[in-house]
Design a protein around this motif. Structure first.
Motif, PDB file in Angstrom:
ATOM      1  N   THR A  60       0.848  -1.195   0.000  1.00 47.77           N
ATOM      2  CA  THR A  60       0.000   0.000   0.000  1.00 47.77           C
ATOM      3  C   THR A  60       0.887   1.249   0.000  1.00 47.77           C
ATOM      4  O   THR A  60       2.119   1.150   0.013  1.00 47.77           O
ATOM      5  CB  THR A  60      -0.871   0.026   1.272  1.00 47.77           C
ATOM      6  OG1 THR A  60       0.001   0.149   2.403  1.00 47.77           O
ATOM      7  CG2 THR A  60      -1.721  -1.220   1.402  1.00 47.77           C
ATOM      8  N   GLY A  61       0.262   2.411   0.063  1.00 47.67           N
ATOM      9  CA  GLY A  61       1.012   3.672   0.092  1.00 47.67           C
ATOM     10  C   GLY A  61       1.795   3.855   1.390  1.00 47.67           C
ATOM     11  O   GLY A  61       2.620   4.765   1.499  1.00 47.67           O
ATOM     12  N   TYR A  62       1.528   3.024   2.385  1.00 51.20           N
ATOM     13  CA  TYR A  62       2.278   3.085   3.642  1.00 51.20           C
ATOM     14  C   TYR A  62       3.350   2.007   3.575  1.00 51.20           C
ATOM     15  O   TYR A  62       3.030   0.806   3.512  1.00 51.20           O
ATOM     16  CB  TYR A  62       1.339   2.850   4.831  1.00 51.20           C
ATOM     17  CG  TYR A  62       2.006   2.998   6.170  1.00 51.20           C
ATOM     18  CD1 TYR A  62       2.056   4.240   6.812  1.00 51.20           C
ATOM     19  CD2 TYR A  62       2.577   1.910   6.808  1.00 51.20           C
ATOM     20  CE1 TYR A  62       2.673   4.391   8.040  1.00 51.20           C
ATOM     21  CE2 TYR A  62       3.190   2.046   8.040  1.00 51.20           C
ATOM     22  CZ  TYR A  62       3.236   3.282   8.653  1.00 51.20           C
ATOM     23  OH  TYR A  62       3.851   3.420   9.866  1.00 51.20           O
ATOM     24  N   ALA A  63       4.634   2.412   3.551  1.00 52.34           N
ATOM     25  CA  ALA A  63       5.727   1.456   3.359  1.00 52.34           C
ATOM     26  C   ALA A  63       5.654   0.324   4.390  1.00 52.34           C
ATOM     27  O   ALA A  63       5.546   0.569   5.590  1.00 52.34           O
ATOM     28  CB  ALA A  63       7.067   2.177   3.463  1.00 52.34           C
ATOM     29  N   GLY A  64       5.672  -0.908   3.900  1.00 52.67           N
ATOM     30  CA  GLY A  64       5.664  -2.069   4.784  1.00 52.67           C
ATOM     31  C   GLY A  64       4.278  -2.610   5.085  1.00 52.67           C
ATOM     32  O   GLY A  64       4.149  -3.637   5.754  1.00 52.67           O
ATOM     33  N   LEU A  65       3.244  -1.934   4.579  1.00 51.75           N
ATOM     34  CA  LEU A  65       1.878  -2.426   4.788  1.00 51.75           C
ATOM     35  C   LEU A  65       1.357  -3.003   3.462  1.00 51.75           C
ATOM     36  O   LEU A  65       1.273  -2.283   2.465  1.00 51.75           O
ATOM     37  CB  LEU A  65       0.970  -1.288   5.261  1.00 51.75           C
ATOM     38  CG  LEU A  65      -0.436  -1.685   5.699  1.00 51.75           C
ATOM     39  CD1 LEU A  65      -0.414  -2.549   6.950  1.00 51.75           C
ATOM     40  CD2 LEU A  65      -1.276  -0.438   5.959  1.00 51.75           C
ATOM     41  N   PHE A  66       1.094  -4.295   3.481  1.00 49.89           N
ATOM     42  CA  PHE A  66       0.689  -4.991   2.262  1.00 49.89           C
ATOM     43  C   PHE A  66      -0.797  -5.392   2.354  1.00 49.89           C
ATOM     44  O   PHE A  66      -1.321  -5.584   3.449  1.00 49.89           O
ATOM     45  CB  PHE A  66       1.539  -6.250   2.065  1.00 49.89           C
ATOM     46  CG  PHE A  66       2.978  -5.957   1.765  1.00 49.89           C
ATOM     47  CD1 PHE A  66       3.472  -6.084   0.480  1.00 49.89           C
ATOM     48  CD2 PHE A  66       3.854  -5.550   2.770  1.00 49.89           C
ATOM     49  CE1 PHE A  66       4.796  -5.807   0.185  1.00 49.89           C
ATOM     50  CE2 PHE A  66       5.190  -5.271   2.491  1.00 49.89           C
ATOM     51  CZ  PHE A  66       5.657  -5.398   1.200  1.00 49.89           C
ATOM     52  N   ALA A  67      -1.430  -5.520   1.207  1.00 50.87           N
ATOM     53  CA  ALA A  67      -2.841  -5.936   1.210  1.00 50.87           C
ATOM     54  C   ALA A  67      -3.133  -6.777  -0.032  1.00 50.87           C
ATOM     55  O   ALA A  67      -2.427  -6.688  -1.041  1.00 50.87           O
ATOM     56  CB  ALA A  67      -3.757  -4.709   1.239  1.00 50.87           C
ATOM     57  N   GLY A  68      -4.160  -7.603   0.058  1.00 48.22           N
ATOM     58  CA  GLY A  68      -4.537  -8.437  -1.087  1.00 48.22           C
ATOM     59  C   GLY A  68      -5.939  -8.984  -0.889  1.00 48.22           C
ATOM     60  O   GLY A  68      -6.617  -8.660   0.080  1.00 48.22           O
ATOM     61  N   GLY A  69      -6.356  -9.813  -1.804  1.00 47.39           N
ATOM     62  CA  GLY A  69      -7.682 -10.442  -1.716  1.00 47.39           C
ATOM     63  C   GLY A  69      -8.788  -9.424  -1.905  1.00 47.39           C
ATOM     64  O   GLY A  69      -8.669  -8.465  -2.673  1.00 47.39           O
TER      65      GLY A  69
END
Ligand SMILES: Cc1cc2nc3c(=O)[nH]c(=O)nc-3n(C[C@H](O)[C@H](O)[C@H](O)COP(=O)(O)OP(=O)(O)OC[C@H]3O[C@@H](n4cnc5c(N)ncnc54)[C@H](O)[C@@H]3O)c2cc1C
Ligand code: SF4
Ligand code: SF4
Length: 219
Positions: free
Chosen positions: A50-59
């Motif tokens: 995501t736009g916040y480094a180190g925060l990932f998202a999916g699904g």
């Protein structure tokens, strides 16, 4: 469903709304750098960050097709991207191979195994109950179905080429070596070819059940 105009009161201790298709990302609204779509999904880059480094998202949480297959795929991809991000390395995506169409497979290798049947309740019972219409598959049936996969174009580590090569030109990597290669190249490779030994006889290619080996001319 067709409304009947009839209403019924049911007693309950509590009511839980358990059906929803929207992503509730309200709790993330104050996180700096996050871009949130009007439907609540989070914008991610090609590495699912995501736009916040180190925060990932999916699904379902990102704009994409909302299916289990996509969600599981995102999970696998995000795990790899998170791993390289934590190591401070750029993520290298493994190249995709050409489609291995059915005519290229050696289906003689696989045993005939019929598809598992999912039971259905009959039409009358569907109208008069809340029972599941499709039974679904039991755990052992799901495992059985997964084993019916022909693994088109993807090596499933049958050791066939390793055992068949008359010139000992197929190298089998250890688990540690496989992990090292994956970290460096993003590719999961159990086998490699020793081209100094290989005579180009194509025995490995011809016996590979799933067309995971290509024969290419020497430059
Ligand atoms: C009625 C229905 C039928 C469907 N049928 C199919 C189908 O037949 N085939 C198919 O492929 N897909 C189907 N889907 C879609 C599929 O279920 C979803 O795409 C998939 O489950 C998404 O997986 P996910 O891991 O992204 O999210 P989810 O499976 O929704 O998992 C998210 C999890 O996060 C939890 N959570 C939420 N907020 C928080 C929080 N703040 N803190 C901690 N945890 C939190 C949730 O409780 C949930 O357990 C269906 C969906 C619905 C609603
Ligand atoms: S490349 Fe083909 S023959 Fe060799 S191990 Fe993989 S699936 Fe088996
Ligand atoms: S082409 Fe022949 S010699 Fe080369 S790796 Fe395959 S089986 Fe071995």
């Amino acid at each position: 469903p067709q409304p009947t105009g009839e209403f019924e009161e049911l007693e309950a201790d509590s009511l839980i709304l358990a059906l929803g298709q929207e992503t509730d990302t309200g709790f993330l609204r104050n996180v700096e750098g996050l871009e949130i779509e009007s439907d609540g999904t989070l914008i991610v880059d090609k590495n699912l960050m995501t736009g916040y480094a180190g925060l990932f998202a999916g699904g379902d949480m990102v704009p994409s097709e909302r299916t289990v297959t996509i969600g599981v795929g995102h999970g696998k991809k995000a795990a790899r991207c998170i791993d390289t991000w934590l190591r401070g390395e750029p993520h290298t995506r493994a190249p995709k191979h050409e489609l291995a169409s059915f005519d290229k497979l050696h289906v003689w290798y696989f045993t005939d195994s019929a598809q598992r049947f999912q039971g259905h309740i009959d039409l009358k019972d569907r109208q008069t109950s809340f029972d599941e219409v499709v039974d679904g598959l039991k755990r052992q049936d799901v495992l059985y179905e997964a084993r019916r996969c022909l693994s088109c174009g993807n090596c499933f580590q049958c050791d066939g080429c390793y055992g068949a090569c008359p010139d000992d030109a197929v190298i089998k990597h250890s688990d540690e070596e496989v992990a090292g290669i994956e970290r460096e190249t993003g590719e999961h490779r159990r086998y490699a070819f020793n081209y100094d030994r290989c005579t180009g006889c194509a025995v490995c290619f011809e016996q590979c059940p799933c067309h995971a080996i290509e024969m290419v001319r020497e430059p």
